[in-house]
Write a protein that holds these residues in place. Structure first.
Motif, PDB file in Angstrom:
ATOM      1  N   ASN A   1     -25.991 -31.693  40.285  1.00 42.23           N
ATOM      2  CA  ASN A   1     -25.524 -32.869  39.537  1.00 42.23           C
ATOM      3  C   ASN A   1     -24.000 -32.907  39.467  1.00 42.23           C
ATOM      4  O   ASN A   1     -23.376 -33.945  39.676  1.00 42.23           O
ATOM      5  CB  ASN A   1     -26.080 -32.848  38.107  1.00 42.23           C
ATOM      6  N   ASP A   2     -23.404 -31.754  39.164  1.00 41.76           N
ATOM      7  CA  ASP A   2     -21.946 -31.672  39.063  1.00 41.76           C
ATOM      8  C   ASP A   2     -21.283 -32.012  40.396  1.00 41.76           C
ATOM      9  O   ASP A   2     -20.292 -32.743  40.447  1.00 41.76           O
ATOM     10  CB  ASP A   2     -21.525 -30.250  38.656  1.00 41.76           C
TER      11      ASP A   2
ATOM     12  N   LEU B   1     -21.567 -35.630  41.215  1.00 42.81           N
ATOM     13  CA  LEU B   1     -20.629 -36.405  40.395  1.00 42.81           C
ATOM     14  C   LEU B   1     -19.216 -36.340  40.973  1.00 42.81           C
ATOM     15  O   LEU B   1     -18.543 -37.370  41.115  1.00 42.81           O
ATOM     16  CB  LEU B   1     -20.639 -35.863  38.957  1.00 42.81           C
TER      17      LEU B   1
ATOM     18  N   GLU C   1     -17.181 -39.563  42.336  1.00 43.22           N
ATOM     19  CA  GLU C   1     -15.920 -40.015  41.738  1.00 43.22           C
ATOM     20  C   GLU C   1     -14.808 -40.072  42.781  1.00 43.22           C
ATOM     21  O   GLU C   1     -13.987 -41.003  42.786  1.00 43.22           O
ATOM     22  CB  GLU C   1     -15.503 -39.071  40.595  1.00 43.22           C
TER      23      GLU C   1
ATOM     24  N   LEU D   1     -11.455 -41.667  33.524  1.00 39.22           N
ATOM     25  CA  LEU D   1     -12.191 -40.403  33.400  1.00 39.22           C
ATOM     26  C   LEU D   1     -12.398 -39.700  34.740  1.00 39.22           C
ATOM     27  O   LEU D   1     -12.710 -38.508  34.779  1.00 39.22           O
ATOM     28  CB  LEU D   1     -13.578 -40.669  32.789  1.00 39.22           C
ATOM     29  N   GLY D   2     -12.230 -40.444  35.853  1.00 39.82           N
ATOM     30  CA  GLY D   2     -12.668 -39.936  37.147  1.00 39.82           C
ATOM     31  C   GLY D   2     -12.070 -38.590  37.546  1.00 39.82           C
ATOM     32  O   GLY D   2     -12.790 -37.616  37.758  1.00 39.82           O
TER      33      GLY D   2
ATOM     34  N   TRP E   1     -10.283 -36.526  35.839  1.00 44.46           N
ATOM     35  CA  TRP E   1     -10.524 -35.525  34.811  1.00 44.46           C
ATOM     36  C   TRP E   1     -11.927 -34.913  34.963  1.00 44.46           C
ATOM     37  O   TRP E   1     -12.090 -33.696  34.918  1.00 44.46           O
ATOM     38  CB  TRP E   1     -10.360 -36.173  33.428  1.00 44.46           C
ATOM     39  N   LEU E   2     -12.916 -35.765  35.192  1.00 44.49           N
ATOM     40  CA  LEU E   2     -14.281 -35.263  35.387  1.00 44.49           C
ATOM     41  C   LEU E   2     -14.374 -34.367  36.622  1.00 44.49           C
ATOM     42  O   LEU E   2     -15.010 -33.313  36.588  1.00 44.49           O
ATOM     43  CB  LEU E   2     -15.261 -36.436  35.550  1.00 44.49           C
TER      44      LEU E   2
ATOM     45  N   GLN F   1     -13.129 -31.095  35.804  1.00 47.41           N
ATOM     46  CA  GLN F   1     -14.027 -30.337  34.920  1.00 47.41           C
ATOM     47  C   GLN F   1     -15.109 -29.607  35.705  1.00 47.41           C
ATOM     48  O   GLN F   1     -15.486 -28.493  35.365  1.00 47.41           O
ATOM     49  CB  GLN F   1     -14.721 -31.270  33.909  1.00 47.41           C
ATOM     50  N   VAL F   2     -15.629 -30.261  36.741  1.00 42.44           N
ATOM     51  CA  VAL F   2     -16.795 -29.688  37.412  1.00 42.44           C
ATOM     52  C   VAL F   2     -16.435 -28.909  38.682  1.00 42.44           C
ATOM     53  O   VAL F   2     -17.236 -28.109  39.150  1.00 42.44           O
ATOM     54  CB  VAL F   2     -17.861 -30.769  37.742  1.00 42.44           C
TER      55      VAL F   2
ATOM     56  N   ARG G   1     -31.419 -41.325  36.611  1.00 41.93           N
ATOM     57  CA  ARG G   1     -31.199 -39.913  36.869  1.00 41.93           C
ATOM     58  C   ARG G   1     -29.727 -39.555  36.845  1.00 41.93           C
ATOM     59  O   ARG G   1     -29.338 -38.429  36.517  1.00 41.93           O
ATOM     60  CB  ARG G   1     -31.781 -39.571  38.253  1.00 41.93           C
ATOM     61  N   PHE G   2     -28.869 -40.509  37.219  1.00 42.36           N
ATOM     62  CA  PHE G   2     -27.466 -40.201  37.491  1.00 42.36           C
ATOM     63  C   PHE G   2     -26.524 -41.253  36.915  1.00 42.36           C
ATOM     64  O   PHE G   2     -26.703 -42.447  37.130  1.00 42.36           O
ATOM     65  CB  PHE G   2     -27.261 -40.103  39.007  1.00 42.36           C
ATOM     66  N   ILE G   3     -25.517 -40.806  36.181  1.00 44.92           N
ATOM     67  CA  ILE G   3     -24.470 -41.691  35.658  1.00 44.92           C
ATOM     68  C   ILE G   3     -23.117 -41.145  36.094  1.00 44.92           C
ATOM     69  O   ILE G   3     -22.918 -39.932  36.091  1.00 44.92           O
ATOM     70  CB  ILE G   3     -24.526 -41.758  34.112  1.00 44.92           C
ATOM     71  N   ASP G   4     -22.196 -42.020  36.470  1.00 46.25           N
ATOM     72  CA  ASP G   4     -20.848 -41.552  36.788  1.00 46.25           C
ATOM     73  C   ASP G   4     -19.849 -42.166  35.809  1.00 46.25           C
ATOM     74  O   ASP G   4     -20.251 -42.819  34.832  1.00 46.25           O
ATOM     75  CB  ASP G   4     -20.491 -41.826  38.253  1.00 46.25           C
ATOM     76  N   SER G   5     -18.543 -41.979  36.048  1.00 46.03           N
ATOM     77  CA  SER G   5     -17.543 -42.452  35.083  1.00 46.03           C
ATOM     78  C   SER G   5     -17.534 -43.973  34.995  1.00 46.03           C
ATOM     79  O   SER G   5     -17.234 -44.528  33.939  1.00 46.03           O
ATOM     80  CB  SER G   5     -16.152 -41.926  35.439  1.00 46.03           C
TER      81      SER G   5
ATOM     82  N   GLN H   1     -28.717 -34.884  33.235  1.00 39.90           N
ATOM     83  CA  GLN H   1     -27.375 -35.158  33.760  1.00 39.90           C
ATOM     84  C   GLN H   1     -26.582 -36.042  32.803  1.00 39.90           C
ATOM     85  O   GLN H   1     -25.403 -35.804  32.553  1.00 39.90           O
ATOM     86  CB  GLN H   1     -27.485 -35.808  35.145  1.00 39.90           C
TER      87      GLN H   1
ATOM     88  N   LEU I   1     -23.131 -35.152  30.753  1.00 43.88           N
ATOM     89  CA  LEU I   1     -21.954 -36.002  30.934  1.00 43.88           C
ATOM     90  C   LEU I   1     -21.459 -36.547  29.589  1.00 43.88           C
ATOM     91  O   LEU I   1     -20.248 -36.560  29.322  1.00 43.88           O
ATOM     92  CB  LEU I   1     -22.308 -37.155  31.875  1.00 43.88           C
TER      93      LEU I   1
ATOM     94  N   LEU J   1     -19.704 -33.705  27.778  1.00 42.80           N
ATOM     95  CA  LEU J   1     -18.433 -33.375  28.417  1.00 42.80           C
ATOM     96  C   LEU J   1     -17.359 -34.372  28.010  1.00 42.80           C
ATOM     97  O   LEU J   1     -16.230 -34.006  27.676  1.00 42.80           O
ATOM     98  CB  LEU J   1     -18.644 -33.418  29.935  1.00 42.80           C
ATOM     99  N   THR J   2     -17.725 -35.662  28.016  1.00 44.92           N
ATOM    100  CA  THR J   2     -16.768 -36.728  27.721  1.00 44.92           C
ATOM    101  C   THR J   2     -16.710 -37.032  26.224  1.00 44.92           C
ATOM    102  O   THR J   2     -15.991 -37.936  25.805  1.00 44.92           O
ATOM    103  CB  THR J   2     -17.185 -38.020  28.451  1.00 44.92           C
TER     104      THR J   2
END
Ligand SMILES: Nc1ncnc2c1ncn2[C@@H]1O[C@H](COP(=O)(O)OP(=O)(O)O)[C@@H](O)[C@H]1O
Ligand SMILES: Nc1ncnc2c1ncn2[C@@H]1O[C@H](COP(=O)(O)OP(=O)(O)O)[C@@H](O)[C@H]1O
Lengths: 111, 147, 147, 111
Positions: free
Chosen positions: C43-44, C47, C51, C109-110, C112-113, C116-117, D49-53, D81, D85, D88-89
């Motif tokens: 998942n990380d 992501l 991004e 946030l992009g 930065w995220l 993070q991962v 299942r999945f979310i992004d910024s 997930q 997220l 984290l945010t």
């Protein structure tokens, strides 16, 4: 791929894809089952969205191995893609195919 | 062919790449307006792609360690092309016999299936050792709207 | 790094490629023994990849018609790298302010995220106009077995 | 993305992914809903299942638009997930998040 027994009938539920990646696994599993004579096997395609020629090949090999030891194999729950593929390759005349699992299982107990 | 979109992918011809590639193809095509709500067409194209990649993995590179395959996917306004280039064993597709469907066997369906679902199967070998396979499918413009 | 596996993908930086690429990455990584039953890690990584691609699509190419992006995915025995190359607008990541998480906003946030991962976010521009972004994640050998 | 009404509460069920591809769509839909004052909205992430910024950004924008017109937004069924997220945010402190749809819906009727 999951294997379970139910009243003397073995049910193999295949994964999302029955392709070259898993075809050898399926063949191995069925070859093992066919060591016992008169094995009754249902291949449940309920979860399987996609089959390729390697998957078809594994199914043909499986049927053959079972018949050799006086067993048999039925197929249940083909997806639209599987149906199209079985028709195209005329394997729908080779395999006994059922729209649901119960039908496939009952066809064994009825005979 | 102004609205053509083209993608190039270079991977080792390893079995571990089959599923990521198939999914890429399926999801990419599924988002194109030409193929919206044409699951049957996408299934056919995924199958052709899958068989072509599997053949290179299995027959062009027979040793354990697989060589590279370079893949191009081109979608134009009226046609789609999958192009595969490998540097392995070449072969002559015209010498491959069609399968006898009345005697089902474990193999020998791949190329035949590709030809069933695609309009063209074009194969040639270059002097520098590249084998080039082009699979082409024509579809009417706006096929998605008039199935 | 003998068992390194490497994949190269060249696509236009169009939004239509985001999902096919994300799925490719997810399914490819999911089959590697290093990541089996490590959904959190996958998942990380999905992501971070998502991004980075979205940023190139949105910020490196601001016009309607998007330029090319070249992507390399390299998995070695103890690390993974996503490398992105674009030919668009360059920028200075060190000048990007970290988001104020106490004041949630719609964007920002992009990067930065990603930081993070991932373990490393490396960006530079070449004289020939290429902007190169490398995202690196280290993981213990056999991470899959000892989560 | 599906939108339905239930007893004065609007439920938006998002698709498998809440990413940059669909974020603008979600924002547009919620902006429209927010034209009516005091809109009660649940975002049901059950299928997501999945979310992004970009997805997070659309959720923040949605909440903001609704509050502006005296409405409110709750979130239901976050995937692992999504949970990670939001933590984290720190958006888990901004959104009211419920483990199931009923909880989210009831939180509106209770207040
Ligand atoms: N890309 C390729 N490179 C080299 N040889 C190939 C390739 N594709 C097919 N072949 C040859 O053609 C034969 C028939 O292929 P196919 O119809 O896909 O059936 P199968 O792969 O089951 O043998 C193969 O056995 C192989 O010898
Ligand atoms: N690949 C890139 N190329 C050019 N500019 C970028 C790139 N990635 C990020 N940026 C710049 O950095 C800023 C912060 O990016 P990010 O943290 O992802 O937040 P957001 O994309 O929401 O603005 C962007 O607004 C943009 O100006």
């Amino acid at each position: 791929m999951e294997i379970q027994e139910r009243d003397g009938i073995t049910i193999i539920t295949t994964d999302e894809r029955l392709d070259a990646v898993v075809a050898p696994q399926l063949k191995d599993a069925v070859n093992k089952l066919a060591e016992r004579s008169e094995t009754k096997l249902v291949i449940d395609l309920e979860k399987t969205r996609f089959i390729d020629s390697s998957g078809c090949g594994a199914l043909v090999a499986s049927l053959r191995a079972l018949i050799k030891s006086n067993g048999d194999m039925k197929i249940a729950n083909p997806s639209p893609q599987a149906k199209t593929l079985f028709q195209l390759t005329r394997l729908h005349r080779v395999f006994e195919i059922f729209d649901d699992l119960e039908g496939a299982v009952e066809s064994f107990t009825a005979s | 062919m102004d609205d053509q979109i083209s993608v190039r992918i270079e991977v080792p011809a390893e079995m571990i790449l089959l599923r990521p590639l198939d999914h890429f193809v399926r999801i990419f095509l599924g988002q194109l307006p030409e193929f919206s709500s044409r699951d049957d067409l996408i299934n056919d194209l995924e199958l052709a792609f899958d068989e072509a990649f599997t053949n290179i993995q299995r027959h062009a590179y027979t040793s354990e360690k697989k060589g590279p395959v370079s893949i191009e996917i081109k979608v134009g306004s009226g046609s789609l092309e999958f192009k595969f280039e490998d540097r392995g064993q070449s072969f002559d597709p015209s010498s491959v016999q069609a399968p006898n469907l009345d005697k089902p066997s474990e193999g020998g369906l791949g190329i035949w299936l590709i030809r069933q679902v695609m309009d063209e199967y074009l194969y040639h070998s270059e002097a520098d050792g590249r084998n080039v396979l082009r699979l082409i499918k024509h579809f009417p413009r706006g096929a998605g709207n008039s199935p």
